[in-house]
Design a protein around this motif. Structure first.
Motif, PDB file in Angstrom:
ATOM      1  N   MET A 175       0.755  -1.266   0.212  1.00 41.45           N
ATOM      2  CA  MET A 175       0.027   0.001  -0.080  1.00 41.45           C
ATOM      3  C   MET A 175       0.997   1.198  -0.055  1.00 41.45           C
ATOM      4  SD  MET A 175      -3.108  -0.717   2.363  1.00 41.45           S
ATOM      5  CE  MET A 175      -2.161  -1.280   3.774  1.00 41.45           C
ATOM      6  N   GLU A 176       2.067   1.115   0.847  1.00 44.67           N
ATOM      7  CA  GLU A 176       2.592   2.380   1.089  1.00 44.67           C
ATOM      8  C   GLU A 176       3.323   2.568  -0.505  1.00 44.67           C
ATOM      9  OE1 GLU A 176       6.103   2.069   3.633  1.00 44.67           O
ATOM     10  OE2 GLU A 176       5.797   4.133   3.944  1.00 44.67           O
ATOM     11  N   ALA A 177       3.647   1.615  -1.260  1.00 45.92           N
ATOM     12  CA  ALA A 177       4.236   1.847  -2.733  1.00 45.92           C
ATOM     13  C   ALA A 177       3.235   2.213  -3.546  1.00 45.92           C
ATOM     14  CB  ALA A 177       5.055   0.528  -3.241  1.00 45.92           C
ATOM     15  N   GLY A 178       1.932   2.510  -3.273  1.00 43.42           N
ATOM     16  CA  GLY A 178       1.053   2.823  -4.063  1.00 43.42           C
ATOM     17  C   GLY A 178       0.487   2.193  -5.107  1.00 43.42           C
ATOM     18  N   ARG A 179       0.434   0.700  -4.866  1.00 47.59           N
ATOM     19  CA  ARG A 179      -0.007  -0.106  -5.920  1.00 47.59           C
ATOM     20  C   ARG A 179      -1.448  -0.696  -5.298  1.00 47.59           C
ATOM     21  NH1 ARG A 179       4.967  -2.432  -6.938  1.00 47.59           N
ATOM     22  NH2 ARG A 179       6.460  -0.905  -6.980  1.00 47.59           N
ATOM     23  N   VAL A 180      -1.937  -0.266  -4.471  1.00 48.56           N
ATOM     24  CA  VAL A 180      -3.139  -0.914  -4.028  1.00 48.56           C
ATOM     25  C   VAL A 180      -4.250   0.155  -4.476  1.00 48.56           C
ATOM     26  CG1 VAL A 180      -4.777  -1.991  -2.324  1.00 48.56           C
ATOM     27  CG2 VAL A 180      -2.315  -2.441  -2.290  1.00 48.56           C
ATOM     28  N   ARG A 181      -5.245   0.084  -5.179  1.00 53.98           N
ATOM     29  CA  ARG A 181      -6.236   0.873  -5.640  1.00 53.98           C
ATOM     30  C   ARG A 181      -7.568   0.700  -4.753  1.00 53.98           C
ATOM     31  NH1 ARG A 181     -11.081   0.235  -8.044  1.00 53.98           N
ATOM     32  NH2 ARG A 181     -10.657  -1.659  -9.230  1.00 53.98           N
ATOM     33  N   LYS A 182      -7.842  -0.465  -4.330  1.00 57.66           N
ATOM     34  CA  LYS A 182      -8.986  -0.696  -3.202  1.00 57.66           C
ATOM     35  C   LYS A 182      -8.540  -2.083  -2.420  1.00 57.66           C
ATOM     36  CE  LYS A 182     -13.752  -2.226  -3.702  1.00 57.66           C
ATOM     37  NZ  LYS A 182     -15.046  -2.393  -4.657  1.00 57.66           N
ATOM     38  N   ILE A 183      -9.103  -1.770  -1.299  1.00 58.31           N
ATOM     39  CA  ILE A 183      -8.766  -3.205  -0.316  1.00 58.31           C
ATOM     40  C   ILE A 183     -10.183  -3.389   0.123  1.00 58.31           C
ATOM     41  CG2 ILE A 183      -8.362  -1.692   1.695  1.00 58.31           C
ATOM     42  CD1 ILE A 183      -6.607  -3.799   2.700  1.00 58.31           C
ATOM     43  N   ILE A 184     -10.738  -4.868   0.104  1.00 59.51           N
ATOM     44  CA  ILE A 184     -11.637  -5.265   0.570  1.00 59.51           C
ATOM     45  C   ILE A 184     -11.408  -6.042   1.890  1.00 59.51           C
ATOM     46  CG2 ILE A 184     -13.625  -7.098   0.039  1.00 59.51           C
ATOM     47  CD1 ILE A 184     -13.029  -6.401  -2.821  1.00 59.51           C
ATOM     48  N   CYS A 185     -11.927  -5.709   2.961  1.00 60.63           N
ATOM     49  CA  CYS A 185     -11.450  -6.414   4.292  1.00 60.63           C
ATOM     50  C   CYS A 185     -12.697  -6.180   5.467  1.00 60.63           C
ATOM     51  CB  CYS A 185     -10.320  -5.922   4.627  1.00 60.63           C
ATOM     52  SG  CYS A 185     -10.348  -4.092   5.394  1.00 60.63           S
TER      53      CYS A 185
END
Lengths: 226, 219
Positions: free
Chosen positions: A66-76
Protein backbone atom coordinates in the motif's frame (compact mmCIF):
# COMPACT_ATOMS: atom_id res chain seq x y z
CA UNK A 1 5.71 -35.67 -13.63
CA UNK A 2 3.71 -32.96 -11.97
CA UNK A 3 5.88 -30.48 -10.14
CA UNK A 4 4.26 -27.29 -8.90
CA UNK A 5 7.33 -26.27 -6.92
CA UNK A 6 9.06 -23.26 -8.44
CA UNK A 7 12.55 -22.04 -7.55
CA UNK A 8 12.29 -18.27 -7.86
CA UNK A 9 9.88 -15.55 -6.81
CA UNK A 10 9.76 -14.37 -10.42
CA UNK A 11 8.46 -17.79 -11.46
CA UNK A 12 6.06 -17.85 -8.53
CA UNK A 13 4.47 -14.54 -9.52
CA UNK A 14 4.64 -14.91 -13.30
CA UNK A 15 1.60 -13.39 -14.97
CA UNK A 16 1.02 -10.68 -12.34
CA UNK A 17 -0.59 -7.71 -14.02
CA UNK A 18 -1.98 -4.26 -13.30
CA UNK A 19 -5.57 -4.08 -12.09
CA UNK A 20 -5.85 -7.65 -10.92
CA UNK A 21 -7.61 -8.85 -7.77
CA UNK A 22 -5.35 -10.53 -5.21
CA UNK A 23 -6.61 -12.63 -2.31
CA UNK A 24 -4.21 -12.48 0.64
CA UNK A 25 -4.35 -15.11 3.39
CA UNK A 26 -3.54 -14.41 7.01
CA UNK A 27 -5.20 -13.13 10.15
CA UNK A 28 -3.18 -10.66 12.14
CA UNK A 29 0.48 -11.60 11.71
CA UNK A 30 -0.26 -15.34 11.56
CA UNK A 31 -0.47 -17.19 8.26
CA UNK A 32 0.45 -14.21 6.09
CA UNK A 33 2.23 -14.93 2.81
CA UNK A 34 4.42 -11.91 3.49
CA UNK A 35 7.40 -12.98 1.35
CA UNK A 36 5.11 -13.40 -1.69
CA UNK A 37 3.70 -9.93 -1.02
CA UNK A 38 7.22 -8.47 -0.93
CA UNK A 39 7.86 -10.17 -4.25
CA UNK A 40 4.62 -8.77 -5.65
CA UNK A 41 5.94 -5.28 -4.84
CA UNK A 42 9.08 -6.15 -6.83
CA UNK A 43 7.01 -7.01 -9.92
CA UNK A 44 5.88 -3.38 -10.09
CA UNK A 45 2.20 -4.18 -10.72
CA UNK A 46 -0.24 -1.48 -9.63
CA UNK A 47 -3.92 -0.57 -9.44
CA UNK A 48 -4.54 -3.76 -7.45
CA UNK A 49 -7.70 -4.79 -5.64
CA UNK A 50 -6.63 -6.62 -2.48
CA UNK A 51 -8.88 -8.90 -0.44
CA UNK A 52 -7.51 -9.47 3.07
CA UNK A 53 -8.99 -9.56 6.54
CA UNK A 54 -6.78 -6.77 7.86
CA UNK A 55 -5.37 -3.72 6.12
CA UNK A 56 -1.76 -4.47 6.95
CA UNK A 57 0.23 -3.59 10.03
CA UNK A 58 3.69 -2.11 10.47
CA UNK A 59 5.79 -1.51 7.36
CA UNK A 60 6.26 -4.81 5.55
CA UNK A 61 3.93 -7.08 3.58
CA UNK A 62 0.57 -5.58 2.66
CA UNK A 63 1.43 -2.29 4.38
CA UNK A 64 4.48 -2.05 2.12
CA UNK A 65 2.39 -2.80 -0.95
CA UNK A 66 0.00 0.00 0.00
CA UNK A 67 2.80 2.39 0.88
CA UNK A 68 4.28 1.82 -2.57
CA UNK A 69 0.97 3.06 -4.01
CA UNK A 70 0.07 -0.23 -5.69
CA UNK A 71 -3.33 -0.82 -4.12
CA UNK A 72 -6.38 0.94 -5.59
CA UNK A 73 -8.92 -0.75 -3.34
CA UNK A 74 -8.93 -2.97 -0.30
CA UNK A 75 -11.78 -5.32 0.60
CA UNK A 76 -11.55 -6.31 4.26
CA UNK A 77 -13.46 -6.77 7.50
CA UNK A 78 -11.17 -5.06 9.97
CA UNK A 79 -8.86 -2.37 8.60
CA UNK A 80 -8.13 -0.89 12.02
CA UNK A 81 -5.36 -2.19 14.21
CA UNK A 82 -2.78 -0.83 16.61
CA UNK A 83 -0.18 -0.32 13.88
CA UNK A 84 -2.19 0.01 10.64
CA UNK A 85 -0.89 3.55 10.18
CA UNK A 86 -0.06 3.34 6.47
CA UNK A 87 -3.59 2.29 5.54
CA UNK A 88 -5.11 4.99 7.74
CA UNK A 89 -2.97 7.73 6.19
CA UNK A 90 -3.94 6.64 2.67
CA UNK A 91 -7.59 6.32 3.62
CA UNK A 92 -7.77 9.76 5.20
CA UNK A 93 -6.04 11.25 2.16
CA UNK A 94 -8.63 9.60 -0.11
CA UNK A 95 -5.92 7.62 -1.88
CA UNK A 96 -7.36 4.16 -1.30
CA UNK A 97 -10.88 2.77 -1.66
CA UNK A 98 -12.28 0.68 1.17
CA UNK A 99 -15.02 -1.94 1.00
CA UNK A 100 -15.94 -3.19 4.46
CA UNK A 101 -17.37 -6.70 4.53
CA UNK A 102 -18.46 -8.63 7.63
CA UNK A 103 -15.78 -11.23 8.27
CA UNK A 104 -18.02 -14.27 7.86
CA UNK A 105 -19.62 -12.85 4.75
CA UNK A 106 -16.15 -12.26 3.33
CA UNK A 107 -15.08 -15.85 4.06
CA UNK A 108 -18.30 -17.21 2.55
CA UNK A 109 -18.12 -14.98 -0.54
CA UNK A 110 -14.65 -16.37 -1.18
CA UNK A 111 -15.74 -19.93 -0.43
CA UNK A 112 -18.69 -19.51 -2.80
CA UNK A 113 -16.37 -18.38 -5.57
CA UNK A 114 -14.20 -21.46 -5.01
CA UNK A 115 -17.26 -23.72 -5.01
CA UNK A 116 -18.82 -22.27 -8.14
CA UNK A 117 -21.71 -20.63 -6.28
CA UNK A 118 -22.61 -17.25 -7.77
CA UNK A 119 -24.27 -15.69 -4.76
CA UNK A 120 -26.01 -16.65 -1.53
CA UNK A 121 -28.50 -15.29 1.00
CA UNK A 122 -27.29 -14.61 4.56
CA UNK A 123 -28.83 -13.10 7.69
CA UNK A 124 -25.59 -11.26 8.46
CA UNK A 125 -25.98 -7.50 8.04
CA UNK A 126 -29.78 -7.42 7.69
CA UNK A 127 -31.09 -4.02 8.78
CA UNK A 128 -27.60 -2.46 8.75
CA UNK A 129 -25.59 -0.32 6.33
CA UNK A 130 -24.28 -3.57 4.80
CA UNK A 131 -27.76 -4.28 3.40
CA UNK A 132 -27.98 -1.04 1.42
CA UNK A 133 -28.62 -1.72 -2.26
CA UNK A 134 -28.77 -5.49 -1.78
CA UNK A 135 -31.63 -7.81 -2.64
CA UNK A 136 -33.62 -8.81 0.45
CA UNK A 137 -35.67 -11.98 0.73
CA UNK A 138 -37.49 -13.87 3.48
CA UNK A 139 -36.28 -17.45 3.54
CA UNK A 140 -37.79 -19.95 5.99
CA UNK A 141 -39.15 -17.06 8.02
CA UNK A 142 -35.85 -15.23 8.26
CA UNK A 143 -34.90 -12.03 6.47
CA UNK A 144 -31.72 -12.40 4.45
CA UNK A 145 -29.63 -10.36 2.01
CA UNK A 146 -27.96 -11.43 -1.21
CA UNK A 147 -24.17 -11.51 -1.25
CA UNK A 148 -22.10 -12.28 -4.34
CA UNK A 149 -19.12 -14.58 -4.71
CA UNK A 150 -15.70 -12.92 -4.47
CA UNK A 151 -13.04 -14.32 -6.76
CA UNK A 152 -9.36 -13.49 -7.21
CA UNK A 153 -7.02 -13.51 -10.16
CA UNK A 154 -4.25 -14.50 -7.74
CA UNK A 155 -4.48 -16.04 -4.29
CA UNK A 156 -1.35 -15.74 -2.15
CA UNK A 157 -1.27 -18.33 0.61
CA UNK A 158 1.03 -19.36 3.44
CA UNK A 159 1.25 -23.07 4.27
CA UNK A 160 3.22 -25.11 6.79
CA UNK A 161 3.96 -28.12 4.55
CA UNK A 162 3.59 -28.69 0.83
CA UNK A 163 4.48 -31.44 -1.64
CA UNK A 164 5.11 -31.20 -5.39
CA UNK A 165 1.43 -31.79 -6.19
CA UNK A 166 0.53 -28.74 -4.11
CA UNK A 167 -1.08 -30.62 -1.22
CA UNK A 168 -0.96 -28.39 1.85
CA UNK A 169 -1.12 -28.39 5.63
CA UNK A 170 -1.25 -25.32 7.87
CA UNK A 171 -0.03 -24.52 11.36
CA UNK A 172 -2.54 -23.81 14.13
CA UNK A 173 -4.31 -20.47 13.67
CA UNK A 174 -2.19 -19.88 10.57
CA UNK A 175 -4.88 -21.75 8.65
CA UNK A 176 -7.52 -18.93 8.79
CA UNK A 177 -8.41 -17.63 5.31
CA UNK A 178 -5.67 -19.56 3.47
CA UNK A 179 -7.57 -22.75 2.49
CA UNK A 180 -10.65 -20.80 1.40
CA UNK A 181 -8.65 -18.35 -0.71
CA UNK A 182 -6.65 -21.19 -2.25
CA UNK A 183 -9.92 -22.44 -3.81
CA UNK A 184 -11.05 -19.12 -5.19
CA UNK A 185 -8.44 -17.76 -7.59
CA UNK A 186 -7.42 -18.38 -11.18
CA UNK A 187 -3.85 -18.84 -9.95
CA UNK A 188 -3.09 -19.94 -6.40
CA UNK A 189 0.48 -19.38 -5.25
CA UNK A 190 1.79 -20.81 -1.99
CA UNK A 191 4.76 -19.96 0.17
CA UNK A 192 5.39 -23.02 2.29
CA UNK A 193 7.61 -23.31 5.36
CA UNK A 194 8.46 -26.93 4.53
CA UNK A 195 8.56 -29.04 1.38
CA UNK A 196 7.98 -32.76 1.82
CA UNK A 197 8.22 -35.68 -0.58
CA UNK A 198 5.09 -36.76 -2.42
CA UNK A 199 3.39 -39.24 -0.09
CA UNK A 200 4.99 -37.61 2.93
CA UNK A 201 1.72 -36.00 4.00
CA UNK A 202 -0.89 -38.18 5.65
CA UNK A 203 -3.90 -38.01 3.30
CA UNK A 204 -6.12 -37.67 6.38
CA UNK A 205 -4.23 -34.52 7.35
CA UNK A 206 -4.06 -32.69 4.03
CA UNK A 207 -6.21 -29.56 4.41
CA UNK A 208 -5.87 -28.16 0.90
CA UNK A 209 -5.57 -30.80 -1.83
CA UNK A 210 -3.29 -29.89 -4.70
CA UNK A 211 -6.18 -29.46 -7.15
CA UNK A 212 -6.58 -25.95 -5.71
CA UNK A 213 -2.89 -25.04 -5.98
CA UNK A 214 -0.86 -23.88 -8.99
CA UNK A 215 2.58 -22.97 -7.68
CA UNK A 216 4.54 -23.57 -4.50
CA UNK A 217 7.67 -21.78 -3.41
CA UNK A 218 9.76 -22.88 -0.42
CA UNK A 219 10.00 -20.04 2.11
CA UNK A 220 11.33 -21.22 5.50
CA UNK A 221 10.20 -17.95 7.00
CA UNK A 222 10.06 -19.09 10.62
CA UNK A 223 7.62 -18.00 13.29
CA UNK A 224 5.32 -15.03 12.76
CA UNK A 225 6.46 -11.94 14.68
CA UNK A 226 5.11 -11.55 18.21
CA UNK B 1 -28.41 2.39 59.53
CA UNK B 2 -29.39 4.73 56.74
CA UNK B 3 -32.13 3.76 54.29
CA UNK B 4 -29.92 4.65 51.35
CA UNK B 5 -26.78 2.56 51.13
CA UNK B 6 -23.85 3.69 49.03
CA UNK B 7 -23.98 2.31 45.48
CA UNK B 8 -21.07 0.00 44.64
CA UNK B 9 -21.08 -0.50 40.87
CA UNK B 10 -19.30 -3.62 39.65
CA UNK B 11 -15.83 -3.03 38.28
CA UNK B 12 -14.81 -4.68 34.99
CA UNK B 13 -13.58 -7.85 36.63
CA UNK B 14 -16.76 -8.19 38.67
CA UNK B 15 -18.81 -7.67 35.49
CA UNK B 16 -16.87 -10.43 33.73
CA UNK B 17 -17.32 -12.66 36.77
CA UNK B 18 -21.06 -11.93 36.77
CA UNK B 19 -21.36 -13.00 33.10
CA UNK B 20 -19.25 -16.12 33.68
CA UNK B 21 -21.57 -17.23 36.49
CA UNK B 22 -24.43 -17.58 33.96
CA UNK B 23 -22.58 -19.77 31.42
CA UNK B 24 -23.34 -23.46 31.98
CA UNK B 25 -21.14 -26.44 31.21
CA UNK B 26 -21.39 -27.68 27.63
CA UNK B 27 -21.99 -24.36 25.93
CA UNK B 28 -19.98 -23.32 22.87
CA UNK B 29 -19.16 -19.64 23.39
CA UNK B 30 -17.55 -16.84 21.38
CA UNK B 31 -16.20 -13.90 23.36
CA UNK B 32 -15.71 -10.57 21.59
CA UNK B 33 -12.54 -8.50 21.66
CA UNK B 34 -11.81 -6.52 24.83
CA UNK B 35 -13.87 -6.84 27.99
CA UNK B 36 -15.83 -9.91 26.79
CA UNK B 37 -12.56 -11.88 26.45
CA UNK B 38 -11.94 -11.56 30.21
CA UNK B 39 -15.13 -13.54 30.92
CA UNK B 40 -13.20 -16.76 30.19
CA UNK B 41 -10.91 -16.08 33.16
CA UNK B 42 -13.89 -16.62 35.49
CA UNK B 43 -15.15 -19.90 34.05
CA UNK B 44 -13.41 -22.66 36.03
CA UNK B 45 -11.66 -25.26 33.87
CA UNK B 46 -13.65 -28.10 35.42
CA UNK B 47 -16.83 -26.48 34.10
CA UNK B 48 -16.29 -27.50 30.47
CA UNK B 49 -17.25 -24.48 28.37
CA UNK B 50 -15.77 -24.52 24.87
CA UNK B 51 -14.53 -21.15 23.68
CA UNK B 52 -14.47 -20.34 19.97
CA UNK B 53 -12.58 -17.65 18.11
CA UNK B 54 -13.40 -16.33 14.64
CA UNK B 55 -9.95 -17.11 13.27
CA UNK B 56 -10.65 -20.81 13.42
CA UNK B 57 -9.82 -21.91 16.96
CA UNK B 58 -12.26 -24.06 18.91
CA UNK B 59 -11.41 -24.99 22.49
CA UNK B 60 -9.32 -22.04 23.66
CA UNK B 61 -7.67 -22.55 27.04
CA UNK B 62 -6.17 -20.18 29.62
CA UNK B 63 -3.82 -17.40 28.61
CA UNK B 64 -0.22 -18.67 28.51
CA UNK B 65 2.62 -17.23 30.59
CA UNK B 66 4.76 -14.95 28.42
CA UNK B 67 7.60 -17.47 28.13
CA UNK B 68 5.25 -20.17 26.84
CA UNK B 69 3.47 -18.16 24.15
CA UNK B 70 3.03 -19.95 20.82
CA UNK B 71 3.51 -17.48 17.94
CA UNK B 72 1.13 -19.57 15.79
CA UNK B 73 -1.78 -19.52 18.18
CA UNK B 74 -3.79 -16.32 18.54
CA UNK B 75 -7.41 -15.37 19.10
CA UNK B 76 -9.53 -12.88 17.16
CA UNK B 77 -8.09 -10.05 19.27
CA UNK B 78 -4.60 -11.15 18.12
CA UNK B 79 -3.69 -12.14 21.68
CA UNK B 80 -1.70 -15.31 22.25
CA UNK B 81 -3.82 -18.12 23.64
CA UNK B 82 -3.60 -21.86 24.35
CA UNK B 83 -5.59 -24.79 23.03
CA UNK B 84 -7.24 -27.22 25.46
CA UNK B 85 -6.98 -30.98 24.94
CA UNK B 86 -9.85 -31.69 22.55
CA UNK B 87 -9.45 -28.36 20.78
CA UNK B 88 -9.34 -28.07 17.01
CA UNK B 89 -8.48 -25.74 14.14
CA UNK B 90 -10.69 -24.91 11.17
CA UNK B 91 -10.48 -22.47 8.28
CA UNK B 92 -12.37 -19.20 8.23
CA UNK B 93 -15.40 -20.36 6.24
CA UNK B 94 -15.95 -23.29 8.60
CA UNK B 95 -15.38 -21.04 11.59
CA UNK B 96 -18.17 -18.74 10.39
CA UNK B 97 -20.35 -21.73 9.50
CA UNK B 98 -20.21 -22.47 13.24
CA UNK B 99 -21.28 -18.89 13.88
CA UNK B 100 -23.84 -18.26 11.12
CA UNK B 101 -25.16 -21.81 11.23
CA UNK B 102 -26.44 -21.34 14.77
CA UNK B 103 -23.98 -23.76 16.38
CA UNK B 104 -22.74 -21.35 19.05
CA UNK B 105 -24.83 -21.28 22.21
CA UNK B 106 -23.66 -17.82 23.14
CA UNK B 107 -21.75 -14.81 21.93
CA UNK B 108 -20.74 -12.01 24.29
CA UNK B 109 -19.94 -8.66 22.68
CA UNK B 110 -19.23 -5.13 23.83
CA UNK B 111 -21.44 -2.32 22.50
CA UNK B 112 -21.83 1.42 22.13
CA UNK B 113 -25.62 1.15 22.48
CA UNK B 114 -28.27 -1.49 23.02
CA UNK B 115 -31.92 -0.67 22.35
CA UNK B 116 -34.96 -2.04 24.18
CA UNK B 117 -35.95 -3.92 21.00
CA UNK B 118 -32.66 -5.84 21.07
CA UNK B 119 -30.90 -3.78 18.39
CA UNK B 120 -27.15 -3.44 18.91
CA UNK B 121 -24.70 -0.80 17.68
CA UNK B 122 -21.08 -1.71 18.31
CA UNK B 123 -18.96 -1.13 15.18
CA UNK B 124 -19.06 2.51 14.12
CA UNK B 125 -19.88 5.87 15.62
CA UNK B 126 -21.00 8.81 13.54
CA UNK B 127 -18.32 11.11 14.94
CA UNK B 128 -15.60 8.60 14.15
CA UNK B 129 -13.62 9.70 11.08
CA UNK B 130 -11.27 6.73 10.98
CA UNK B 131 -12.08 3.75 8.79
CA UNK B 132 -14.89 1.63 10.21
CA UNK B 133 -13.98 -1.92 11.23
CA UNK B 134 -16.75 -4.46 11.61
CA UNK B 135 -14.78 -7.72 11.90
CA UNK B 136 -17.03 -10.63 12.76
CA UNK B 137 -19.53 -8.71 14.91
CA UNK B 138 -22.39 -8.74 12.40
CA UNK B 139 -22.04 -12.47 11.73
CA UNK B 140 -21.84 -13.24 15.45
CA UNK B 141 -24.82 -11.05 16.34
CA UNK B 142 -26.95 -12.60 13.58
CA UNK B 143 -25.76 -16.16 14.02
CA UNK B 144 -25.25 -17.16 17.66
CA UNK B 145 -28.21 -18.70 19.50
CA UNK B 146 -27.89 -16.01 22.16
CA UNK B 147 -26.24 -12.61 22.13
CA UNK B 148 -25.31 -11.05 25.45
CA UNK B 149 -23.66 -7.66 25.78
CA UNK B 150 -21.21 -6.56 28.45
CA UNK B 151 -20.65 -2.80 28.65
CA UNK B 152 -20.60 0.17 30.99
CA UNK B 153 -24.07 1.46 31.77
CA UNK B 154 -23.23 4.96 30.49
CA UNK B 155 -20.54 6.59 28.37
CA UNK B 156 -17.57 8.29 30.02
CA UNK B 157 -19.48 11.59 29.87
CA UNK B 158 -22.58 10.06 31.43
CA UNK B 159 -24.84 9.39 28.41
CA UNK B 160 -27.02 6.28 28.69
CA UNK B 161 -26.04 3.30 26.55
CA UNK B 162 -29.30 1.43 27.16
CA UNK B 163 -31.63 3.34 24.86
CA UNK B 164 -35.09 3.36 23.27
CA UNK B 165 -33.60 3.13 19.76
CA UNK B 166 -29.94 3.12 18.69
CA UNK B 167 -28.49 6.29 17.24
CA UNK B 168 -25.27 4.76 15.95
CA UNK B 169 -25.07 2.48 12.88
CA UNK B 170 -26.56 -0.92 13.70
CA UNK B 171 -24.64 -4.18 13.97
CA UNK B 172 -27.81 -6.30 14.03
CA UNK B 173 -31.53 -5.86 14.62
CA UNK B 174 -33.36 -7.47 17.53
CA UNK B 175 -30.42 -9.70 18.43
CA UNK B 176 -29.52 -8.93 22.05
CA UNK B 177 -31.02 -11.19 24.71
CA UNK B 178 -29.28 -9.84 27.83
CA UNK B 179 -27.09 -6.92 28.90
CA UNK B 180 -24.58 -6.89 31.76
CA UNK B 181 -23.51 -3.41 32.88
CA UNK B 182 -21.60 -2.11 35.88
CA UNK B 183 -24.98 -1.33 37.49
CA UNK B 184 -27.07 -4.41 36.76
CA UNK B 185 -28.24 -7.22 34.50
CA UNK B 186 -31.08 -6.66 32.03
CA UNK B 187 -33.02 -9.17 29.96
CA UNK B 188 -34.37 -7.93 26.64
CA UNK B 189 -37.97 -9.11 26.55
CA UNK B 190 -41.07 -8.36 24.46
CA UNK B 191 -41.79 -5.49 26.87
CA UNK B 192 -38.25 -4.10 26.71
CA UNK B 193 -35.53 -4.12 29.36
CA UNK B 194 -36.33 -6.18 32.45
CA UNK B 195 -34.00 -5.78 35.42
CA UNK B 196 -32.91 -9.18 36.73
CA UNK B 197 -30.02 -8.14 38.98
CA UNK B 198 -28.50 -4.97 40.42
CA UNK B 199 -25.01 -4.20 41.71
CA UNK B 200 -24.78 -3.72 45.49
CA UNK B 201 -26.52 -0.54 46.66
CA UNK B 202 -27.94 0.28 43.21
CA UNK B 203 -31.68 1.00 43.28
CA UNK B 204 -34.47 1.51 40.76
CA UNK B 205 -34.25 5.31 40.86
CA UNK B 206 -30.54 5.26 40.09
CA UNK B 207 -31.02 2.86 37.17
CA UNK B 208 -33.88 4.92 35.72
CA UNK B 209 -31.82 8.09 35.89
CA UNK B 210 -29.04 6.48 33.87
CA UNK B 211 -31.15 4.66 31.27
CA UNK B 212 -32.79 6.17 28.17
CA UNK B 213 -35.45 3.48 27.88
CA UNK B 214 -38.24 2.15 30.04
CA UNK B 215 -37.17 -0.36 32.69
CA UNK B 216 -39.33 -3.16 33.98
CA UNK B 217 -38.74 -4.62 37.41
CA UNK B 218 -39.51 -8.15 38.43
CA UNK B 219 -42.18 -8.43 41.12
Amino acid sequence: MINKIVQTMADALAGARDGMTVLLGGFGAVGQPSVLVEALIETGVRDLVVVANNAGGGKGGLAGLMEAGRVRKIICSFPRSANSTIFEELYRAGRIELEIVPQGTMAERIRAAGAGVGAFFTPTGVGTKMAEGKEVRDINGRTMILEHALRGDFALVEAWQADRWGNLTYRRSGRNFNPVMAMAADTTIVQSQHIVDLGGLDPEHIVTPGIFVDRVVHVPYGDPPF
Amino acid sequence: MSATTEAKPWDRLKMAERVARDIPEGWYVNLGIGMPTTVADYVPLDREVIFHSENGVLGIGPRPPEAERDPWLINAGKQHVTLRPGGSFVHHADSFAMIRGGHLDLCVLGAFEVAENGDIANWATSENDTAPAVGGAMDLAAGAKRLWVIMDHTTKDGRPKLVHRCGYPLTAVGAVKRVYTNLGVFDVTERGFTVIDMAPGVDAAMLKARTAAELHFQA
